[in-house]
Design an enzyme around this catalytic site. Sequence first.
Site, PDB file in Angstrom:
ATOM      1  N   SER A 258       4.997  -1.678  -9.639  1.00 39.23           N
ATOM      2  CA  SER A 258       4.535  -1.230  -8.332  1.00 39.23           C
ATOM      3  C   SER A 258       3.769  -2.425  -7.798  1.00 39.23           C
ATOM      4  O   SER A 258       2.737  -2.814  -8.345  1.00 39.23           O
ATOM      5  CB  SER A 258       3.641   0.000  -8.442  1.00 39.23           C
ATOM      6  OG  SER A 258       3.277   0.411  -7.137  1.00 39.23           O
TER       7      SER A 258
ATOM      8  N   LYS B 142      14.669 -18.737  -3.904  1.00 41.57           N
ATOM      9  CA  LYS B 142      15.206 -17.572  -4.605  1.00 41.57           C
ATOM     10  C   LYS B 142      16.629 -17.911  -5.046  1.00 41.57           C
ATOM     11  O   LYS B 142      17.417 -18.455  -4.265  1.00 41.57           O
ATOM     12  CB  LYS B 142      15.209 -16.352  -3.666  1.00 41.57           C
ATOM     13  CG  LYS B 142      15.265 -15.014  -4.398  1.00 41.57           C
ATOM     14  CD  LYS B 142      14.737 -13.893  -3.523  1.00 41.57           C
ATOM     15  CE  LYS B 142      14.899 -12.526  -4.183  1.00 41.57           C
ATOM     16  NZ  LYS B 142      14.212 -11.463  -3.420  1.00 41.57           N
TER      17      LYS B 142
ATOM     18  N   LEU C   9      12.105 -14.669   0.350  1.00 41.65           N
ATOM     19  CA  LEU C   9      12.916 -13.484   0.635  1.00 41.65           C
ATOM     20  C   LEU C   9      12.377 -12.231  -0.054  1.00 41.65           C
ATOM     21  O   LEU C   9      12.098 -12.244  -1.253  1.00 41.65           O
ATOM     22  CB  LEU C   9      14.359 -13.728   0.191  1.00 41.65           C
ATOM     23  CG  LEU C   9      15.110 -14.803   0.998  1.00 41.65           C
ATOM     24  CD1 LEU C   9      16.415 -15.167   0.304  1.00 41.65           C
ATOM     25  CD2 LEU C   9      15.370 -14.319   2.424  1.00 41.65           C
TER      26      LEU C   9
ATOM     27  N   PHE D 213     -11.898  10.163  -2.602  1.00 44.01           N
ATOM     28  CA  PHE D 213     -11.391   8.811  -2.408  1.00 44.01           C
ATOM     29  C   PHE D 213     -10.542   8.313  -3.575  1.00 44.01           C
ATOM     30  O   PHE D 213      -9.986   7.223  -3.513  1.00 44.01           O
ATOM     31  CB  PHE D 213     -12.544   7.838  -2.123  1.00 44.01           C
ATOM     32  CG  PHE D 213     -13.411   8.301  -0.981  1.00 44.01           C
ATOM     33  CD1 PHE D 213     -12.828   8.865   0.148  1.00 44.01           C
ATOM     34  CD2 PHE D 213     -14.790   8.219  -1.038  1.00 44.01           C
ATOM     35  CE1 PHE D 213     -13.605   9.336   1.198  1.00 44.01           C
ATOM     36  CE2 PHE D 213     -15.581   8.676   0.011  1.00 44.01           C
ATOM     37  CZ  PHE D 213     -14.991   9.239   1.138  1.00 44.01           C
TER      38      PHE D 213
ATOM     39  N   GLU E 110     -11.086   1.122  -3.742  1.00 39.93           N
ATOM     40  CA  GLU E 110     -10.777   1.956  -4.900  1.00 39.93           C
ATOM     41  C   GLU E 110      -9.548   1.489  -5.670  1.00 39.93           C
ATOM     42  O   GLU E 110      -9.456   1.676  -6.885  1.00 39.93           O
ATOM     43  CB  GLU E 110     -10.594   3.418  -4.458  1.00 39.93           C
ATOM     44  CG  GLU E 110     -11.851   4.066  -3.868  1.00 39.93           C
ATOM     45  CD  GLU E 110     -12.165   3.654  -2.437  1.00 39.93           C
ATOM     46  OE1 GLU E 110     -11.311   3.001  -1.801  1.00 39.93           O
ATOM     47  OE2 GLU E 110     -13.265   3.972  -1.951  1.00 39.93           O
TER      48      GLU E 110
END
Lengths: 609, 609
Positions: A116, A237, A178, A381, A356
Site C-alpha cells: 500500500s 522504467k 511512469l 481519528f 496519525e
Amino acid sequence: MEKRKALEAIAKRLRIHSIKMTTKAGSGHPTTCLSMADLTACLFFDEMKYNPKDSEDLANDELVLSKGHAAPILWAAYAEAGIIPEGSLMNLRKITSTLEGHPTPRMKWVKAATGSLGQGLSVGVGMALAMKLAKSPGRVYVLMGDGECAEGAVWEAANMGSLLRLGNLCAIMDINRLGQSEATMHGHDVQAYKRKFQAFGWETIPINGHRIPEILKAFKKARQNVKPTVILAKTIKGKGISFIEDKNGWHGKPLKEEEMKRALEELSPIPSIDARKYVRKPRKMKSLKPIKKYNFRKNIYNDKTATRRAYGNALLNLAKVNEAVVALDGDVKNSTYAESFFEAFPKRAFQTYIAEQNMAGMGIGMSAKGFIPFIATFSAFLPRAHDQIRMAAYSFSNIKFCGSHSGVSIGADGPSQMGLEDLGMFRSIPGCAVLYPCDAYSTEACVESLAKYRGLSYIRTTRPATPLLYSREDKFPIGGSKIIKRSKNDKATVIAAGITVHEALKAYEELRRENISIRIIDAYSVQPIDKDNITKEVAKTGRKAVVVEDHFQNGGLGDAVAQALNGKAEIVHLAINDMPRSGKPEELLDKYGIDAEHIKSAVKKLIKR
Amino acid sequence: MEKRKALEAIAKRLRIHSIKMTTKAGSGHPTTCLSMADLTACLFFDEMKYNPKDSEDLANDELVLSKGHAAPILWAAYAEAGIIPEGSLMNLRKITSTLEGHPTPRMKWVKAATGSLGQGLSVGVGMALAMKLAKSPGRVYVLMGDGECAEGAVWEAANMGSLLRLGNLCAIMDINRLGQSEATMHGHDVQAYKRKFQAFGWETIPINGHRIPEILKAFKKARQNVKPTVILAKTIKGKGISFIEDKNGWHGKPLKEEEMKRALEELSPIPSIDARKYVRKPRKMKSLKPIKKYNFRKNIYNDKTATRRAYGNALLNLAKVNEAVVALDGDVKNSTYAESFFEAFPKRAFQTYIAEQNMAGMGIGMSAKGFIPFIATFSAFLPRAHDQIRMAAYSFSNIKFCGSHSGVSIGADGPSQMGLEDLGMFRSIPGCAVLYPCDAYSTEACVESLAKYRGLSYIRTTRPATPLLYSREDKFPIGGSKIIKRSKNDKATVIAAGITVHEALKAYEELRRENISIRIIDAYSVQPIDKDNITKEVAKTGRKAVVVEDHFQNGGLGDAVAQALNGKAEIVHLAINDMPRSGKPEELLDKYGIDAEHIKSAVKKLIKR
C-alpha cells in the site's frame, strides 16, 4: 573485478531474474524492477552492511521496500546475496512460497509488509528511531517510487524524519516517471521532488540512477549527513530492455515468453559473478531480547475516574517495569492522558503531532525492532490511519492502539470528535484484540493483558469519569467477560461495555423496583468475544438479550454478540443509528437510544414477546 | 466609518461573541477563535462576496473552516452578517441548536463538516474545481490551523490545487504557534510553511494576521494570482485578552465566569457597528439544478465479464445522460475501468494520483456544489480515506465510491492489494448504501440504483471475469436481493454476494448430484440488507443458512445477515479468518475456505445437525 563492473554485472543479473520470475509467475511488475536494478545492486552489494546468516542481527542495516510491487528484485537480491536459493525465485507468487507478490514478513528478512504505497517512509522513520534507541550502528534505507510521493503520508514521515534528525535514515526515490495508468505528477522533474524534500528539512542528492559511480558517491555523502537524506534517482522504467524502456502501458505486466526471449538476448551474456563476495558484514550484535515483564503496580482509586485517565496511569507504571514500551501521541496527550508517560520517560515518548498515518507507520517500524509502541489519539481519528493499521496486521506488528473520547458520550464537541466506527475497524482485523473497559480498575488490568499479548491490539477509552465497579485484584484477560448482576429469576441478559455498563446498572435498579430482574454482562473483551460464557448466561435468561453500545449499529459489540449467539437468542440491539450531533452526554445517550431508560424499555418489550 | 476601523470593530465583536458563547456553553475553543478574529472580520465583511439571504447562490464565495474547532467565531460571523440572530449564539453546542461544537451542514451555510483536522483544503480544492466547472465567479477560502498542516492530506490537496491551477482558491493559515498539547512543529516559523507551500507550487503571502491593512492587501493580491494562494498569517492564540495571549494550556478551554468578566473589561466598550452593511453581495446566480436523469442505456454482454469492467461501461453511459456525474481516480483507472469515462469526458474526469485522502475530500467539495462524484480505486486502498469518508457522511455528501479488486480472489498480488475490510468500513456508516454485484448485468443495474440514491454509497467490484447470471432488464434496487435457486425441498439457504455467488452455484450443482437441494440468495445489497426476504426464505429451509463472502469474518455480509436473521436461524459463516497471502485465485478461495467445496461441506454439516 573492479567494483563498478561487478555492480553492473550484479545489476544485470537482478534484471534477468526479475524478468524471468515475473514471466514464470504470469504476473508482477518487471519494469518497476528494472528501473531500480542499479540502485539495488549498489545497496545490497556495496552500501548496506548485513549478516546474511542472521536477519535479526541488530547491527544489520535495514531496507524497507516502500514500492512493494518491486518485490521480485528484492527476492532476486536476497538470492544473489546467498540468503535464499536462486532456484526459489521461480516460485514467485506461488501459494507455497514466501516470495509473495508484495513483500510480507512471512519472508523473515522483510520487517514490514509493503504494497500500500506511501507507507514505507514512516516505517523507516520508526525503524531508524528504534535503532538509535537500541544503540544499533545500523542504517535504514527506504526505497520509494515517485508515484507514491503523492501520498500525504510520505510528507508526514518527512516531517518527522527531519524533526528527529535521523541521520541514520536514507531514502532513495526511484524516479522512473511512469505511474500505473499514465505519467506521474512530476514526470522526470527531479527538481520538483528536491524542492519538496528540502522544504521538509531533508538533505537531497539528485543523481542518475543508472550510473553506478554516482549512486555510490551519493550513498557515501548521505552517510555523512546529520539530517536524513533522500537520493533522488532519475531512472528509466524498463531500463535495459529496449522495447519497453520508458513506455507507458507496461506497468504491472510481465513479458510474454517470446518477449522475454528477446529481452534476455539483449541482456546476454548472463554475467557469471558470485555476488555473495560483495556483501559487507557488520560486526555482530545480538538482537534486542524481548523484555517479558508486564505486571505492574496498579493504582488505588477512591472515586469515579475516566478510563482514559486510568489508561495513562497504567501506561506509566507499565513503562517502569518494561523498557521496551514506548509511547506515541498525536498532539492530544493531555486528553488521552499519555502525558504522565511523556513526563516520566521523555526519551521513550514521541510527540508525533497531528499526523496519525505516520504515527501508526512509525509504530510498525518500532515494533519490527522489538519495541512495544502504545499509540494514542481520539478514537475518532484512528480511521485516519486505517490503511496503516491494516498493513500493521500484515506486518504482524506488536502495537497497542488506544482510542480515547469514544462514542456520543463525549458530548458537545460533536460528531467529528466521536469515535463511532473504531470497534468495527479493529474487529475486522483477524487476531486483533479489542478491549473496552468500563472503569478505572478494569482499564489498568486491560492494559496489562494487552501488554502481555504479542500482536495488534486496541483499547477503547471514554471521556467522562465513570464509577468504580471492580477492584485492584480483578483480572481482565483477553477473551473474558464479567457477570456483574445475576440472580435466579433473570428475565433477560443485558450485554454492555464501557459507558453503557453504567447505564445497564441504572436500568437494573429501576427494573428491580418493578420486580424485573436482569443479568448484566460486561463484555469488555469485544474481540475475541467471550462466546461460551455469553451463550451460557443468555441461555439461562430465556434466550433473550439486549446489547447496548456507544458505537454505530454495525461492526461493534452488537455484531460480535450476534455472531457469538448465532441463532441461540433473540437480541435487541441498542446502538447509534443516525448521524449524531452536539449536546450534553446524557442528552445524547438518550437521543440515540442507549441510556438506562432505553435499556429498560428494551428489556420490558423483549420479555413481553 | 473608515474601513479599517470598521473591521477592527467587527473583529472585536467577534472576539466578544466567541468568549461569551464558549463560557456559556461551558466548553469550546475561545483562544483559537481569538487568533483568527481579524482574519475572519476581513473575510466576511470585506473580501468575500455572498448573498446573506441565499446560501445556495452559485455566485457566493465559499468558506471552509478547516480548523473546525473554531466554530464559535464562524457562528459569530454569521450573526454579524445578519444570517442568524445574535441571540442564537448563546445556544452554542446545545442539542436544540444547529450551532454545533464543530461545523456540520445542519447549519446550511456550512457546506462540509469539519473538525477532523487537515481535511478542509481537499474540500476547498474540490469546491473550487466544481465552481470552475459550473462557471461560478465565486472564490473558495479555506481557513486552516497551523497544527493541522502536519496532516499529509494537506499536502495531497496542495499538490492537486497547484496542478489544477485553481486561482479561485485561497487558503489562509492561522499560524498561532500553539497546538492542543504544546507548541506546533514549526511554532512561529512562518518561513517553514512558506518553503513548503512554495515547493508544492503555491503562491505564498506571509503577513501579520492581526493587521487589517496587511490582511486586506494580501486578499487583493491573492485575487490576482493564477495559481492558488496561501496567506500565511502569523497570529497570537488568545489575541486580545492579555492573560491568555500566547499561553500554552489554554487550548479547548472556555473562560470561567470571572475570567470572562476580566476579558470583557479588556475588550470594552463593545463597539456598536452594524456589520451587515459591510457584507459585499455578488450578482445573483441560480444554484445548479440537480440533473435528475439516471436511466442509461445498458450494454449487452455475451461472455463472462469482470464486474469492474461493467462498472466502467455503466459509468460511461450514465455520464452521457447526466452531466453532473464526474469521475475521480487514484492512478488506477486502467484497473477500475474508469478509463473509458476519462477518455470520453476528459473535462469531467480527474486523475487525482495516488492520494486517496484528497480524492475523497475533493469529492466532498464537488458534491457540496451539486456534482455527483464517482470515486474509484482498489477497495484495499479506500481505508486510506476512511476518515474523509467518515466526514463525508457528516457532510451528507452524495458520493459514489467504487472499490475494485476486492477480496482474495485477486490472487497473486497478495494481501496488501486485497480489499477485505471495505464492506465493514462502509457498512459502519448509517445510511450508506453498500452494493456488491456478481455479474456484469447486475453491476450496471447497481450503478443506476446508486446514481438515483442521494447519499453516500459504495459499490464493490471484483478482478476476475465472472459468468453472466442476469439480463439487461433485471432491476437491482438498493435493499433488494435475488433468489437464484429455489425448490420445494431446499435443506438450507446459501447467502452469497459477488464472487461467492458463483461458488455457491458450483456447490449447488455438486450437491444436487447427491440429491441435496439448496436455496441460493444473491445478497447484492449488503446495506441495507433485504431482511424480510432473507428471513422468509431461510425460514423455509429449516432455518439453516450458510453465508459465504470474500471478506474478513467481521463487518461484512455475515454480520449483516446475522443481524437480519436475529436468532431466527442457525448460521454457518464462511469468510476470511486469517492473514491471506499470494496465490492463484482458486487456490486462495480454497485455502481460506470460501469456495464451492467448502460451501458444500458447510451445507452438509449444517443439515446433519
